[in-house]
Structure formats: structure tokens, C-alpha cells
Scaffold this motif. Structure first.
Motif, PDB file in Angstrom:
ATOM      1  N   ASP A  75       0.829  -1.210   0.000  1.00 45.27           N
ATOM      2  CA  ASP A  75       0.000   0.000   0.000  1.00 45.27           C
ATOM      3  C   ASP A  75       0.859   1.254   0.000  1.00 45.27           C
ATOM      4  N   ARG A  89       2.394   1.705  -3.460  1.00 46.65           N
ATOM      5  CA  ARG A  89       1.387   2.165  -4.413  1.00 46.65           C
ATOM      6  C   ARG A  89       1.088   3.653  -4.208  1.00 46.65           C
ATOM      7  N   TYR A 109       1.259  -3.278  -9.776  1.00 52.37           N
ATOM      8  CA  TYR A 109       0.335  -2.533  -8.919  1.00 52.37           C
ATOM      9  C   TYR A 109      -0.850  -1.958  -9.688  1.00 52.37           C
ATOM     10  N   PHE A 110      -0.627  -1.548 -10.939  1.00 52.09           N
ATOM     11  CA  PHE A 110      -1.666  -0.802 -11.659  1.00 52.09           C
ATOM     12  C   PHE A 110      -2.192  -1.510 -12.898  1.00 52.09           C
TER      13      PHE A 110
END
Length: 200
Positions: free
Chosen positions: A12, A15, A53-54
Motif C-alpha cells: 500500500d 502504491r 500494482y496498476f
């Protein structure tokens, strides 16, 4: 000599770091010029981790726009304790301040409405809907009925205000108070335009 130890981040935290770097990048380049490779290099990670992550460059851009949108909406949220007319002016004044402080970010949000990415367009449209809702709430409190024409007028005014803010942000000759006054008068002018005129 021992090498510098890299701070380990949770998923987290990493990110959030990457999104924050993306939002910061909007200060000197448009959204479409923000690349996975540049942000990966800044964060000291591999491009593959950014994709993890994306999902894609589009996913990264969507996350950046959502974060920028949320920051704008938070900074310009109406103060419910104020009377409607005073609340309207206060909100507009903070909107002007936000754009003066984050003009490139705001411009990227406005440009996002014409993006080829459907998710980015939806994110920008959500911001416009929220802003139109703030204006609608103030108008209803002073007795303006909610009608389909009011909805058209509110969204038209949002587009007008966006253009005025983008133009004024690049012109130091336009004082913040002067711009706030102009936006306030134009918003109230929407009310006048909605009143039916007697026919001769």
C-alpha cells in the motif's frame, strides 16, 4: 563500505508513493506524458512492479487522476455551517486558491475530459457532477426548484468556470478576489437566466 539500505515499503505504501509521484509529475507535464518508466526510476523500482500494482499505463493514469480529483474535491468542499450565498462564495474562493496553487494539475484534470481513456473521462465527469451538486444544493436552499433546465445550466456553468480558471491561472494580472467575484456573479447569473421572461 556498506551500500545504502533501501527503505522497504508495504504494497500500500509503495502504491501510494507511485501515485504521489504521478500527481507531482503533473506540475510539469500532461498526464499522457507520465510514463511507467519515469515513475519507476524515481521510486527506485522496476517498471514491472509498477505494472503489477496498476495493471497497465492506463491503470496508473486512472489512479493519478482519481487522486488529483479527490484532492481538488477535498480542498473545495463546501462548509455546511455557512449560509448558502456565503457558502457559495467561500467555495469559489477556495477553488480559485486551489487552481492558483495547482494550476498544472487542474489543467490535467480538465484535459482528462477529452481523454481516450474511458475511466479517466468518468473520473473527471464525477468531479464535475459533485461540483454541480454543490451549486445545486446552495440554489435549492435559496428557493430554486430542481428542474431539467437547472441541471443543464449547472453543468454548462461548470464548463464555463473551468475555462475561466484555466485562463486566469496563467494570467498574474487577474487577482484572486477579482476572479472569485467574477465566478460568483456568473453563477448567480445562471439563476437570472432560469427565470422566465414575460412575453410581449
Amino acid at each position: 563500505m556498506a551500500g545504502t539500505r533501501r527503505t522497504r515499503m508495504s504494497p500500500d505504501e509503495r502504491r501510494q508513493q507511485l501515485v504521489a509521484l504521478g500527481v507531482a509529475a503533473l506540475a510539469d507535464r500532461p498526464l499522457e506524458a507520465v510514463t511507467v518508466e519515469d515513475l519507476a526510476a524515481q521510486a527506485g523500482v522496476s517498471p514491472g512492479l509498477v505494472h503489477y500494482y496498476f495493471g497497465s499505463r492506463q491503470g496508473l493514469h486512472s489512479a493519478i487522476v482519481r487522486t488529483a480529483r479527490d484532492a481538488m474535491l477535498h480542498a473545495t468542499a463546501p462548509r455546511p455551517e455557512l449560509p448558502p450565498r456565503e457558502r457559495l462564495r467561500d467555495t469559489l474562493a477556495r477553488f480559485v486558491e486551489f487552481v492558483r496553487d495547482h494550476d498544472a494539475t487542474f489543467y490535467s484534470l480538465v484535459r482528462g475530459a477529452a481523454s481516450g481513456d474511458e475511466e479517466v473521462r468518468a473520473t473527471v465527469q464525477h468531479a464535475r457532477d459533485v461540483l454541480a451538486g454543490h451549486l445545486r444544493d446552495a440554489f435549492e436552499e435559496i428557493g430554486v426548484a430542481r428542474t431539467p433546465l437547472l441541471e443543464v445550466a449547472l453543468h454548462a456553468w461548470i464548463s464555463f468556470a473551468e475555462h475561466a480558471l484555466v485562463e486566469a491561472a496563467a494570467d498574474p494580472a487577474v487577482a484572486p478576489d477579482e476572479l472569485t467575484d467574477f465566478l460568483e456573479r456568473s453563477a448567480i447569473g445562471v439563476l437570472d437566466a432560469l427565470r422566465p421572461r414575460p412575453r410581449p
